[in-house]
Design a protein around this motif. Sequence first.
Motif, PDB file in Angstrom:
ATOM      1  N   UNK A 173      57.698  42.116  68.736  1.00 42.84           N
ATOM      2  CA  UNK A 173      58.896  41.699  69.669  1.00 42.84           C
ATOM      3  C   UNK A 173      60.118  42.013  69.061  1.00 42.84           C
ATOM      4  N   UNK A 174      60.211  41.896  67.403  1.00 42.65           N
ATOM      5  CA  UNK A 174      61.552  42.215  66.885  1.00 42.65           C
ATOM      6  C   UNK A 174      61.652  43.708  66.812  1.00 42.65           C
ATOM      7  N   UNK A 175      60.793  44.467  66.757  1.00 39.75           N
ATOM      8  CA  UNK A 175      60.667  45.828  66.832  1.00 39.75           C
ATOM      9  C   UNK A 175      61.134  46.198  68.225  1.00 39.75           C
ATOM     10  N   UNK A 176      60.465  45.810  69.238  1.00 38.42           N
ATOM     11  CA  UNK A 176      60.848  46.087  70.587  1.00 38.42           C
ATOM     12  C   UNK A 176      62.430  45.816  70.933  1.00 38.42           C
ATOM     13  N   UNK A 235      67.994  47.586  71.372  1.00 39.44           N
ATOM     14  CA  UNK A 235      69.381  47.893  70.795  1.00 39.44           C
ATOM     15  C   UNK A 235      69.870  49.353  70.527  1.00 39.44           C
ATOM     16  N   UNK A 236      69.041  50.101  70.146  1.00 37.66           N
ATOM     17  CA  UNK A 236      69.201  51.546  69.726  1.00 37.66           C
ATOM     18  C   UNK A 236      69.454  52.389  71.133  1.00 37.66           C
ATOM     19  N   UNK A 237      68.176  52.317  71.740  1.00 38.39           N
ATOM     20  CA  UNK A 237      68.282  52.968  72.770  1.00 38.39           C
ATOM     21  C   UNK A 237      68.547  52.405  74.256  1.00 38.39           C
ATOM     22  N   UNK A 238      68.625  51.257  74.225  1.00 38.68           N
ATOM     23  CA  UNK A 238      68.769  50.658  75.453  1.00 38.68           C
ATOM     24  C   UNK A 238      70.039  50.660  76.346  1.00 38.68           C
ATOM     25  N   UNK A 239      69.770  50.083  77.508  1.00 38.48           N
ATOM     26  CA  UNK A 239      70.661  50.284  78.366  1.00 38.48           C
ATOM     27  C   UNK A 239      71.932  49.460  78.054  1.00 38.48           C
ATOM     28  N   UNK A 240      73.389  49.958  78.357  1.00 39.58           N
ATOM     29  CA  UNK A 240      74.490  49.584  77.920  1.00 39.58           C
ATOM     30  C   UNK A 240      75.121  48.362  78.911  1.00 39.58           C
ATOM     31  N   UNK A 241      74.161  47.712  79.743  1.00 39.28           N
ATOM     32  CA  UNK A 241      74.459  46.756  80.844  1.00 39.28           C
ATOM     33  C   UNK A 241      74.499  45.374  79.545  1.00 39.28           C
ATOM     34  N   UNK A 242      75.910  44.984  79.470  1.00 37.37           N
ATOM     35  CA  UNK A 242      76.213  43.832  78.767  1.00 37.37           C
ATOM     36  C   UNK A 242      75.013  42.694  78.824  1.00 37.37           C
ATOM     37  N   UNK A 243      74.762  42.432  80.082  1.00 36.80           N
ATOM     38  CA  UNK A 243      73.915  41.433  80.389  1.00 36.80           C
ATOM     39  C   UNK A 243      72.443  41.553  79.604  1.00 36.80           C
ATOM     40  N   UNK A 244      71.776  42.853  79.391  1.00 35.52           N
ATOM     41  CA  UNK A 244      70.645  42.979  79.075  1.00 35.52           C
ATOM     42  C   UNK A 244      70.787  43.172  77.608  1.00 35.52           C
ATOM     43  N   UNK A 290      66.074  34.578  68.446  1.00 33.98           N
ATOM     44  CA  UNK A 290      65.098  33.665  68.587  1.00 33.98           C
ATOM     45  C   UNK A 290      63.760  34.051  67.832  1.00 33.98           C
ATOM     46  N   UNK A 291      63.657  35.317  67.872  1.00 36.38           N
ATOM     47  CA  UNK A 291      62.272  35.947  67.171  1.00 36.38           C
ATOM     48  C   UNK A 291      62.528  35.750  65.803  1.00 36.38           C
ATOM     49  N   UNK A 292      63.843  35.937  65.188  1.00 34.65           N
ATOM     50  CA  UNK A 292      64.228  35.535  63.954  1.00 34.65           C
ATOM     51  C   UNK A 292      64.000  34.169  63.324  1.00 34.65           C
ATOM     52  N   UNK A 293      64.305  33.345  64.400  1.00 32.62           N
ATOM     53  CA  UNK A 293      64.265  31.963  63.966  1.00 32.62           C
ATOM     54  C   UNK A 293      62.717  31.501  64.128  1.00 32.62           C
ATOM     55  N   UNK A 294      62.084  32.091  65.219  1.00 32.67           N
ATOM     56  CA  UNK A 294      60.563  31.801  65.159  1.00 32.67           C
ATOM     57  C   UNK A 294      59.848  32.224  63.872  1.00 32.67           C
ATOM     58  N   UNK A 295      60.352  33.388  63.459  1.00 32.92           N
ATOM     59  CA  UNK A 295      59.462  34.097  62.285  1.00 32.92           C
ATOM     60  C   UNK A 295      59.767  33.128  61.202  1.00 32.92           C
ATOM     61  N   UNK A 296      60.893  32.617  61.012  1.00 37.87           N
ATOM     62  CA  UNK A 296      61.251  31.635  60.045  1.00 37.87           C
ATOM     63  C   UNK A 296      60.288  30.599  60.055  1.00 37.87           C
TER      64      UNK A 296
END
Length: 865
Positions: free
Chosen positions: A516-519, A524-533, A543-549
């Motif tokens: 999930x974090x990798x995705x 982030x690197x390649x994704x759409x520029x749509x600010x909502x996305x 949230x993934x970081x929080x969950x990992x912790x």
Amino acid sequence: MAKPPDIARLLVENDDLRARLEEAEATLDAIRRGEVDALVVAGVDGHRIYTLEGADQFYRVLIEAMQPGQGAATLSADGTILYCNRSFSILLGVPQEKVGGRRFGEFVHPPDSAIWADILDTANTAPSHGELRVSPQFGPPVPVHLALNALPLSGAVALGLVVTDLTERKQQEETARLLVREEAARAAAEQVARQARASEASVRESEARFRHLADALPQLVWMARPDGRFDYFNRRWFEFTGLSLEEAAADAWERVLHPNDILPCVNRWAEAVRTGHVFQFEFRLRDGKTGEYRWFLARAVPVRDIGGQIVRWFGTGTDIDDTKKAADRQRLLGEAVSVLLTTTEPDTMMRRLFAGIAPHLGLDTYFNYMLDESGETLQMLSCVGVPEETARSISRLELGQAVCGTVAIIRRAIVATDIQNSDDPKVQLVKSLGIRAYACNPLLAGERLLGTLSFASRTRDRFEPDEVEFLRTIADYVTVAHERVRLIRQLQDTDRRKDEFLATLAHELRNPLAPIRNAAQIIKLRGPTDPDLQSARAIIERQAVHLSRLVDDLLDVSRITRGKIVLQRERLPLALILTSALEASRPVIDAAGHELTVSLPPEAITLDGDLTRLAQVFGNLLVNAAKYTDRGGKIWLTARCEGKQVVVSVRDTGIGIDANHLPRVFEMFSQVDSALERTQGGLGIGLSLVKGLVTLHNGTVEARSGGPGKGSEFTVWLPVLGDPARLRSPSTPPPVGQASGPSYRILVADDNADATHTLSALLSVMGHDVTSAPDGQAAVELAENVQPHVIVLDIGMPRLNGYEAARRIRERPWAKRAVLVALTGWGQEEDKRRANEAGFDHHFTKPVAPDDLMALLRTLSPLQS
Ligand code: ADP
């Protein structure tokens, strides 16, 4: 109304009497005036003629005839003697003719004058009398009785005085008194004499009474001579011991005492005889009839004569066997309970229990059967006193088989006595084992039968009722203990399954987290520029970081509880640990606007520990302090040395912890209700992790709080390596917070405030003088002012990048010997080359490892000089 005839007659008589009285008075007056010479009084026996002369005569004769010692006189109202008789004058020792005309008061013994005055005074109105002493002309005062009466003489008032000499009576009284006194004295003397005579007899008598009493006493009584030799025993003593006086007097102790008690008792007795102190001792005496020993409390007191010399020893022995055995039983039960409550392995528990009670009851065997799950068979759980092979052969019993099987069915105790002579088929099994007495109790937990417990003896034919009762109590205790062990096992099992579940859960949750974090990173690197996305992606990432912790924490605790955590131990400066912890917790502390005060000891403290884990410990405590303190609070991180330990405390001004909850904060999943809204998704495992990790480091942790609203303090004790005092650097006086080694001026420049902050903190903690700049330009300017020994520059900085800043600084003459360190993100060869060109001496990849930095600083000392 006509008067009754009687009254009329009385009235006539009255008138007659009045007339005759008047006539008599007139006659009397005439006589006084000398007008009458004689008086003729008519009577029933004829007339009698009284002349005054005759009357006076008669009267005088009468008065003179008064007894000696009784005198009479006529006195005037003021006490002047008008006339007195002879005995009166004799009494006063004054001739009769010299008495008249004198006042009687003159003859009164002066101390008694007042009495006389009183008598005289009273006599004027009524007859008066009294006792006083008169003083005769010669001789001692004479005690007299006076009777004074007014005399019916016409004209002046006269008083008639009769004086009675009391001398004789007084003497008689005195004699009588003396007699009484004498009598009393004699009686007393007699009594004394009687007593004196009696005392000899009373010795004999009391001796006899004493023996009588002593023989009637249920206690043992003895007496001994001052040298301690026994010379008397009462009947009960002979009855109990079965010894004769001769036997007893020779060596009483040795013959009747329990072998183990002889020496201490004889010593104690000798000591008492030597010092004259009361003797008191508990010993076992052999019952002559049964050969069994019973406990006695012996007490002997010395009997002394008036001079304080010991003349005898008087001793008693009280049978305290029952009390003592009861106390022993109580103690045994206490010991049994402690064994049962501290042992969780059933066989060990039963063996220890048996070892404790067996010697006291002459037991040598026990069997403990437990009902198996089918409820049909008894399985041997533990036994002692039978050969292994036999034990194996009887390891299973059917219900109803032998004594135990029967007890399991009837659910009542069976006590078998004199088994070796018994034909009862039930006891044949134990009989074949050589057992003579046997008691089997069911182990009943309420209605539920757990098994049976039997105790047996090969040396005794029977158990006393109190012993049977005792064994029943033991069986009850064992029931509870078995239940306890079962519950503990159940609990441990549940606990273990829970831990396994948590471990699996954490592991399984962790697996999908990494993709999930990798995705999210890819988006982030390649994704759409749509600010909502992008914002949705940021949410996923956060949230993934929080969950990992959370998952990591969960994994950690389950690893700790299962003993699966392995520490990467190394020698660690405390400062480094705390800096790492601060690095991790700083953002939370700052975000809540708390003021943090760090104070560390001057000496360098080294621990043997796992940096990541210890940083986690203090990081958790600091984050908790930040979480559970209202915005803008205060937090103190303090460390100091205490002997061979370092004490690190994290204190806050936060919501505090109430006393009820305090002891449980370190338990897993423990959260205080009132603090729940602040847990920010915590699981209540942070502190249990802290405790687990500190314990792994051979340390301890403690929580304190004055109560809700009063802040909290968490204190950690950890062992330190070496003697901190000796590690102190003698060359430089250590500023507060110095770790070790020389102190440098260091400039740190980075546009990432967190990074600057933590690095500066680390360096300050190590004792260096640190300044920081947020960009390249500021760094160049500050450097000029401070002229640092070491300059650490981030490369990617606004206004002036790191390379350029380095180049400019290097140009300054003071900076020729300064050490320039570059911090870059990537650590490629190309970066290093460019850094060299720009004038950097060293190159570190971000984030800089504190160890590397410290190692570098250690190499710099020649430069410092
Ligand atoms: P979490 O913070 O995830 O709930 P912890 O194990 O770290 O779990 O803490 C357990 C509980 O102890 C917290 O829920 C909180 O109620 C209490 N607690 C911990 N630290 C503090 C503190 N500094 N002040 C007040 N309460 C605290």
